[in-house]
Design a protein around this motif. Structure first.
Motif, PDB file in Angstrom:
ATOM      1  N   LYS A 170      62.631  33.626  39.230  1.00 19.48           N
ATOM      2  CA  LYS A 170      63.361  33.756  40.494  1.00 19.48           C
ATOM      3  C   LYS A 170      62.423  33.953  41.671  1.00 19.48           C
ATOM      4  N   TYR A 171      61.422  34.816  41.516  1.00 21.98           N
ATOM      5  CA  TYR A 171      60.558  35.155  42.649  1.00 21.98           C
ATOM      6  C   TYR A 171      59.190  34.473  42.597  1.00 21.98           C
ATOM      7  N   GLY A 172      58.867  33.806  41.492  1.00 22.22           N
ATOM      8  CA  GLY A 172      57.512  33.285  41.354  1.00 22.22           C
ATOM      9  C   GLY A 172      57.361  31.786  41.444  1.00 22.22           C
ATOM     10  N   MET A 173      58.448  31.028  41.600  1.00 19.03           N
ATOM     11  CA  MET A 173      58.334  29.577  41.597  1.00 19.03           C
ATOM     12  C   MET A 173      57.632  29.028  42.835  1.00 19.03           C
ATOM     13  N   LYS A 174      57.487  29.815  43.884  1.00 17.70           N
ATOM     14  CA  LYS A 174      56.774  29.344  45.071  1.00 17.70           C
ATOM     15  C   LYS A 174      55.261  29.483  44.935  1.00 17.70           C
ATOM     16  N   TYR A 175      54.811  30.044  43.819  1.00 17.67           N
ATOM     17  CA  TYR A 175      53.377  30.220  43.593  1.00 17.67           C
ATOM     18  C   TYR A 175      52.884  29.192  42.570  1.00 17.67           C
TER      19      TYR A 175
END
Length: 503
Positions: A170-175
């Motif tokens: 949820k929070y890590g796909m932009k990395y």
């Protein structure tokens, strides 16, 4: 250099004229946080005007800054918004990313780099990545926990691991990778702590795989001797021993760990899923249809149930690889669904093997930590299962060594292959250490039950939950009582499981 020069001229023009003539490049540590906020908000392209670092005909190599520095962050931001038209040169920063092909399922003999996977293939990639050395230790774990305790622990740890893994998605796909997320949320300490824990877990997996390979080879050599001679027990000989088998495994896998590329190993591992399916099918069929459930069943909860909890914490661990796997899913909007289905399949697989093996063989005394050791040497399907396990692990073991190499050298030297001497020394240390475990401490279940809670506390619980709480505070401005209490309880549960392993 062009971007920095223009920014400098803009600043000088503003200072001389006293008016703002355009956007400038921030120059302080505080402004770097503004960069990060703008990047996460998706408004950085309004804040900066990016241009390529070099012209299309230039020959000079691009400048590579120190990883984690301000310039490193800025170059990554420019790279994310740079025009992708043909002929332009992007800003490139070296990374210790593990190639996503390591985790993908491929057609036998075919490796397509950069290809996307369907939801079905993504689900089985997650399943295949998690189905590791813990599978054969499950009947032993169930014997320590009891049938009721075993089912409860598999479900509880599986649910907890799925939730925290979902937080990473949820929070890590932009990395680009898991460690980038750790650095952004927790700084240098968070990134390096996660890096050390990740290297440790892959090294522990290498030790467990070496133990299983040695056991499989040793048991099959004894099986061939017994079948050939027709007598049992056989006299001891120096070449048919656990130490000799471990030495032979070292001779086979050490050259493979020094390969520069991974394509050959991925091709070999393309049939690994068939080996896993055969081993699972053999254990379940042999335990239920051939051996049968033995009654009466011991009490449903045994005093050392926490042993299985430690094994399960590692068996459900996929958090540091999940971003790479999910980024290659064609259907990004279905990532949460696919992740949930994959965890359900893994839990069903673990429950089937663990419960079936335990219920069929609990009356034989202590169940071995490598469950394949419980079968007679004259059992031909068991002999095939050991060969399947041996082939699968010989192809996976060097891949684990490559992952350790990428993560260690990518951080230390900013080059995943600094020289053949560096690679040789690192691989020699890894393979010798795991071989010593196989020779003198061949207890795969014990290795897993200690490793699981150690890395699970940090990578499975603390980091994903810390990210969640930071996002909650960012959205609401405070820590809600019930959310804080529930997540604190999860961390305390992991701490308790870790402490229990030493009792």
């Amino acid at each position: 250099f062009t971007v920095l020069s223009r920014s400098f001229l803009l600043v000088m023009s503003k200072n001389k004229a006293g008016v703002d003539v355009g956007p400038t490049l921030p120059a302080s540590g505080a402004s770097l946080n503004a960069d990060a906020e703008a990047y996460r908000a998706g408004t950085l392209d309004d804040y900066y005007q990016s241009e390529p670092l070099l012209s299309s005909g230039a020959q000079r190599k691009p400048y590579i800054p120190l990883r984690g520095s301000q310039m490193d962050f800025r170059m990554r931001y420019y790279d994310s918004i740079a025009t992708k038209s043909q002929g332009e040169v992007q800003l490139k920063v070296e990374s210790h990313l593990v190639p996503p092909e390591f985790y993908q399922l491929h057609v036998v003999g075919e490796v397509k780099q950069g290809s996307k996977q369907s939801s079905l293939m993504t689900i089985f990639s997650v399943w295949n990545t998690m189905m590791g050395s813990g599978l054969l230790a499950l009947p032993w774990g169930f014997s320590e926990a009891g049938i009721g305790g075993g089912i409860a622990i598999v479900c509880l740890v599986g649910l907890l691991s799925w939730y925290t893994c979902w937080l990473v998605v949820k929070y890590g796909m932009k990395y680009d990778e898991f460690f980038d997320m750790c650095r952004d949320y927790f700084g240098w300490v968070g990134e390096k702590s996660a890096w050390v824990a990740s290297v440790f877990v892959f090294f522990s997996a290498m030790c467990a795989y070496d133990i299983l390979m040695t056991d499989s080879l040793f048991e099959n050599v004894k099986a061939f001797r017994q079948i050939a001679s027709g007598t049992s027990p056989l006299p001891d000989v120096w070449w048919c021993s656990n130490i000799a088998a471990a030495g032979l495994i070292f001779i086979v896998v050490f050259p493979l760990t020094n390969l520069k590329g991974f394509t050959v190993l991925v091709k070999l591992n393309s049939v690994g899923i068939a080996c896993v399916l055969y081993i699972m099918g053999f254990i379940i069929v042999q335990s239920t249809a051939v051996e049968g459930i033995k009654l009466p069943v011991p009490p449903p909860l045994q005093p050392k149930f926490y042993f299985l909890g430690g094994v399960m914490m590692l068996s459900f661990f996929i958090h540091s690889a999940i971003i790479s796997i999910m980024k290659n899913n064609k259907n990004q909007e279905k990532n949460s669904r696919d992740l949930g289905i994959a965890f359900i399949l893994v839990a069903v697989s673990y429950l089937s093997v663990g419960a079936a093996g335990y219920l069929a063989y609990h009356n034989r005394g202590e169940i071995p930590q490598d469950f394949l050791q419980i079968f007679d040497h004259t059992n031909i399907p068991a002999l095939i299962a050991r060969f399947a396990l041996l082939f699968q692990l010989i192809s996976v073991y060097p891949l684990l060594g490559m992952i350790v190499r990428i993560q260690v050298f990518g951080v230390i030297y900013k080059n995943v292959y600094p020289s053949w001497i560096h690679v040789l020394i690192l691989n020699l240390f890894l393979t010798v250490a795991s071989t010593l475990f196989a020779m003198f401490y061949p207890n795969v279940g014990t290795v897993l039950r200690f490793t699981g809670p150690v890395i699970g506390l940090l990578l499975v619980l603390v980091i994903p939950i810390g990210v969640k709480m930071k996002e909650v505070y960012k959205e609401q401005g405070y820590f809600p009582f019930w959310i804080t209490s529930a997540h604190t309880f999860m961390v305390l549960l992991g701490m308790t499981l870790l402490i229990a392993q030493f009792l």
